[in-house]
Design an enzyme around this catalytic site. Structure first.
Site, PDB file in Angstrom:
ATOM      1  N   ASP A  60      42.860  13.068 -27.220  1.00  0.00           N
ATOM      2  CA  ASP A  60      43.842  14.133 -27.424  1.00  0.00           C
ATOM      3  C   ASP A  60      43.203  15.505 -27.236  1.00  0.00           C
ATOM      4  OD1 ASP A  60      46.495  15.136 -28.442  1.00  0.00           O
ATOM      5  OD2 ASP A  60      45.219  15.897 -30.040  1.00  0.00           O
ATOM      6  N   THR A 111      42.701   6.499 -34.451  1.00  0.00           N
ATOM      7  CA  THR A 111      41.370   6.086 -33.996  1.00  0.00           C
ATOM      8  C   THR A 111      40.560   7.303 -33.571  1.00  0.00           C
ATOM      9  OG1 THR A 111      42.172   5.760 -31.725  1.00  0.00           O
ATOM     10  CG2 THR A 111      42.204   3.840 -33.201  1.00  0.00           C
ATOM     11  N   ASP A 128      43.937  18.236 -24.128  1.00  0.00           N
ATOM     12  CA  ASP A 128      44.382  19.607 -24.413  1.00  0.00           C
ATOM     13  C   ASP A 128      43.493  20.630 -23.735  1.00  0.00           C
ATOM     14  OD1 ASP A 128      46.434  18.670 -25.970  1.00  0.00           O
ATOM     15  OD2 ASP A 128      45.354  18.862 -27.848  1.00  0.00           O
ATOM     16  N   ASP A 162      52.166  11.824 -30.159  1.00  0.00           N
ATOM     17  CA  ASP A 162      51.102  10.840 -30.343  1.00  0.00           C
ATOM     18  C   ASP A 162      50.568  10.857 -31.776  1.00  0.00           C
ATOM     19  OD1 ASP A 162      49.711  13.194 -30.375  1.00  0.00           O
ATOM     20  OD2 ASP A 162      48.331  12.687 -28.760  1.00  0.00           O
TER      21      ASP A 162
END
Length: 311
Positions: free
Chosen positions: A111, A104, A115, A93
């Site tokens: 993200d 962004t 995680d 990504d």
């Protein structure tokens, strides 16, 4: 003379005056930049941030993570495969964001949250698999969440909303600067951290040394585990009415896994995992000090502490 004056007046009346061109006004002079903004909106319509390629990859990671959690109690091979793919997409990504110019703030938060949540879920399972080490796993979850939350918050408050949490000045912390700016270092630490926990997960199914209940015999004399339901080696008869069901057979097969390679993987990845936890501690301390610096500046600007006259 009067006739000449009359003809001039008639010509002036019959000939329309050409209006002088209106003075041009730039966008800043317009109230609210009305027409300028209108043209800008027409040229660049609002984009659907949620459908950017990096964010779509993020949604895929979430789906794979949920699928791995579904298979986690009984299907270690399937769970490990799905979980590993979800983690590897974390690198894709970022590449997509740079390739399509779609970086962004929403994607960065998505993200990071993905995680933290996936790692926390795996550690929760490990805590249930090895109750003696539950406090350690709970501490790792707390350290991971606290470190990244305070770091993100400090970046937004002290660095500004336009600054990325990965932009750490070397003067503030050289280790965090190396960790966040060097993509190879970031990938190795994040990858090996997850690999270590996956190896522990596989060992919970395959290693009698770590899970002695795999070889225990219950009081009734039947071979099986005495652990509570929900742990990797819970007795299949307690969960499944049919001992020959697919899930029961998979559980029996999982408990016969070879523990050699999980031990090797855990041994190789352990030092890097430990380094990742040290980085989390450094990040937590540095972010806390950064926030404290901002508090001191704010208090000085407000004239605090006020000196009170001694009576």
């Amino acid at each position: 003379m009067s006739s000449v004056r009359t003809r001039r007046q008639a010509a002036a009346i019959s000939t329309p005056k050409t209006p002088s061109p209106a003075p041009r006004m730039n966008g800043a002079a317009m109230k609210g930049n009305g027409s300028a903004v209108g043209r800008a909106k027409a040229d660049h319509p609002p984009e659907n941030i949620f459908l950017f390629w990096p964010n779509i990859i993020g949604y895929t990671r979430i789906v794979l993570a949920f699928a791995s959690l579904y298979y986690m109690p009984l299907h270690p091979r399937t769970c490990s495969l799905l979980y590993s793919i979800s983690c590897l997409l974390d690198a894709l990504d970022g590449y997509a964001a740079r390739r399509f110019e779609q970086s962004t703030r929403f994607g960065a938060v998505l993200d990071m949250v993905t995680d933290r949540c996936t790692t926390a879920c795996l550690l929760v399972f490990l805590a249930s698999a090895w109750p003696r080490w539950a406090l350690l796993f709970q501490g790792l979850i707390s350290l991971d969440l606290a470190s990244h939350y305070i770091h993100m918050y400090a970046t937004l408050i002290m660095g500004g909303s336009d600054q990325s949490h990965k932009k750490v000045d070397k003067s503030r912390s050289w280790i965090l600067n190396l960790y966040y700016t060097n993509k190879t270092v970031l990938f190795i630490f994040c990858c090996m951290n997850e690999v270590f926990f996956i190896a522990l997960y596989l060992l919970s199914f395959s290693s009698p040394l770590l899970s002695p209940s795999l070889l225990e015999v219950n009081r009734a004399g039947d071979a099986g585990s005495t652990l509570q339901p929900g742990t990797p080696s819970a007795p299949s008869a307690f969960i499944f009415s049919n001992p020959h069901s697919a899930a029961a057979l998979e559980l029996a097969r999982a408990n016969k896994m070879d523990s050699f390679w999980p031990w090797v993987i855990a041994g190789i990845s352990f030092p890097i995992m430990a380094g990742k936890q040290i980085i989390n501690v450094v990040q937590l301390v540095k972010a806390s000090r950064w926030l404290a610096e901002g508090d001191n500046e704010m208090r000085r600007a407000a004239g605090l502490p006020r000196k009170r006259s001694m009576k």
